[in-house]
Scaffold this motif. Structure first.
Motif, PDB file in Angstrom:
ATOM      1  N   LYS A 103      -5.787  15.794 -14.656  1.00 35.50           N
ATOM      2  CA  LYS A 103      -5.262  15.887 -16.025  1.00 35.50           C
ATOM      3  C   LYS A 103      -3.939  16.640 -16.100  1.00 35.50           C
ATOM      4  O   LYS A 103      -3.051  16.241 -16.852  1.00 35.50           O
ATOM      5  CB  LYS A 103      -6.302  16.491 -16.966  1.00 35.50           C
ATOM      6  CG  LYS A 103      -6.727  17.895 -16.632  1.00 35.50           C
ATOM      7  CD  LYS A 103      -7.881  18.348 -17.519  1.00 35.50           C
ATOM      8  CE  LYS A 103      -8.391  19.687 -17.027  1.00 35.50           C
ATOM      9  NZ  LYS A 103      -9.655  20.046 -17.647  1.00 35.50           N
ATOM     10  N   TYR A 107      -0.714  15.010 -17.774  1.00 36.42           N
ATOM     11  CA  TYR A 107      -0.029  15.619 -18.921  1.00 36.42           C
ATOM     12  C   TYR A 107       1.476  15.695 -18.636  1.00 36.42           C
ATOM     13  O   TYR A 107       2.301  15.387 -19.499  1.00 36.42           O
ATOM     14  CB  TYR A 107      -0.548  17.018 -19.218  1.00 36.42           C
ATOM     15  CG  TYR A 107      -2.011  17.129 -19.583  1.00 36.42           C
ATOM     16  CD1 TYR A 107      -2.713  16.070 -20.155  1.00 36.42           C
ATOM     17  CD2 TYR A 107      -2.704  18.310 -19.372  1.00 36.42           C
ATOM     18  CE1 TYR A 107      -4.053  16.187 -20.493  1.00 36.42           C
ATOM     19  CE2 TYR A 107      -4.041  18.439 -19.708  1.00 36.42           C
ATOM     20  CZ  TYR A 107      -4.709  17.376 -20.266  1.00 36.42           C
ATOM     21  OH  TYR A 107      -6.039  17.502 -20.595  1.00 36.42           O
ATOM     22  N   ILE A 124      -8.033   9.974 -19.603  1.00 36.98           N
ATOM     23  CA  ILE A 124      -7.885  10.581 -18.275  1.00 36.98           C
ATOM     24  C   ILE A 124      -9.263  11.035 -17.802  1.00 36.98           C
ATOM     25  O   ILE A 124      -9.931  11.835 -18.464  1.00 36.98           O
ATOM     26  CB  ILE A 124      -6.921  11.784 -18.332  1.00 36.98           C
ATOM     27  CG1 ILE A 124      -5.586  11.381 -18.979  1.00 36.98           C
ATOM     28  CG2 ILE A 124      -6.704  12.365 -16.939  1.00 36.98           C
ATOM     29  CD1 ILE A 124      -4.708  12.557 -19.379  1.00 36.98           C
ATOM     30  N   SER A 126     -10.419  13.085 -15.544  1.00 33.98           N
ATOM     31  CA  SER A 126     -10.738  14.496 -15.326  1.00 33.98           C
ATOM     32  C   SER A 126     -10.924  15.275 -16.628  1.00 33.98           C
ATOM     33  O   SER A 126     -11.515  16.348 -16.624  1.00 33.98           O
ATOM     34  CB  SER A 126      -9.673  15.161 -14.445  1.00 33.98           C
ATOM     35  OG  SER A 126      -8.394  15.053 -15.020  1.00 33.98           O
ATOM     36  N   GLU A 127     -10.451  14.730 -17.748  1.00 31.23           N
ATOM     37  CA  GLU A 127     -10.724  15.356 -19.052  1.00 31.23           C
ATOM     38  C   GLU A 127     -12.181  15.143 -19.455  1.00 31.23           C
ATOM     39  O   GLU A 127     -12.772  15.983 -20.116  1.00 31.23           O
ATOM     40  CB  GLU A 127      -9.855  14.724 -20.144  1.00 31.23           C
ATOM     41  CG  GLU A 127      -8.445  15.190 -20.198  1.00 31.23           C
ATOM     42  CD  GLU A 127      -7.693  14.607 -21.381  1.00 31.23           C
ATOM     43  OE1 GLU A 127      -6.822  15.310 -21.892  1.00 31.23           O
ATOM     44  OE2 GLU A 127      -7.969  13.462 -21.793  1.00 31.23           O
TER      45      GLU A 127
END
Length: 190
Positions: A103, A107, A124, A126-127
């Motif tokens: 993430k 970003y 995403i 990993s979020e």
């Protein structure tokens, strides 16, 4: 009726920087490839942090974590034809991106390349703590786009992710080249 087009990031919207970086830093036999694939899976799913991921790479390659991060991020190149296609599709369809990615890196890339101006939804892994090809990440993407899964076309460069999307009710296209993608979209009436 198809209402949304969902693109994968690495391997479709942009280059596969992590694997390119690994290939330039060592020879990958099957065992090493599996090791680095598992490491990528962990950071992409959010099981380990960016710092832990870079720490492992630092120990493996004897480079500072920040050096590794910069080297990998500098290898990421957006695919201009895909970006133009996504912009054109956005005139008629909802356009999203679904990615297995760290993430913090995503970003940075979202800001650097103004990706939110192209993709109205960016999911995403990993979020969320879920990763392609798990069903939940496809469902979450469709939900954020405000459409049923059956109204989505999903484009990815990995067969397992495409097969899963298809199994869960999405139209799915395996990305191998821009020309083949255009043909597949035309076949779907897009």
């Amino acid at each position: 009726m198809l209402k949304a087009i969902i693109f994968d990031f690495a391997g479709v919207v942009a280059s596969e920087a992590y694997w390119d970086w690994l290939a330039s830093n060592l020879s990958l036999d099957d065992k090493r490839r599996q090791y680095f694939n598992e490491l990528s899976y962990k950071v992409d799913k959010g099981v380990i942090s960016e710092a832990e991921f870079l720490g492992v790479l630092s120990n493996e390659f004897g480079k500072a974590p920040e050096v590794i991060k910069v080297e990998i991020l500098n290898l990421i190149k957006l695919q201009p034809q895909i970006i133009d296609l996504a912009k054109n599709l956005k005139k008629k369809y909802k356009v999203g991106m679904l990615t297995n990615y760290c993430k913090e890196w995503m970003y940075f890339l979202i800001e650097k390349h103004s990706l939110r101006s192209i993709f109205s939804v960016i999911v995403i892994s990993s979020e969320l703590g879920i990763i392609k090809p798990e069903r939940g990440i496809y469902e979450e993407t469709a939900k954020k786009l405000g459409v049923d899964m059956a109204a989505c076309v999903f484009i990815d460069d990995r067969r397992a992710n495409v097969d899963a999307a298809s199994k869960y009710g999405m139209k799915a296209i395996l990305y191998t080249s821009f020309d083949s993608l255009e043909k597949s979209l035309r076949t779907l009436g897009i």
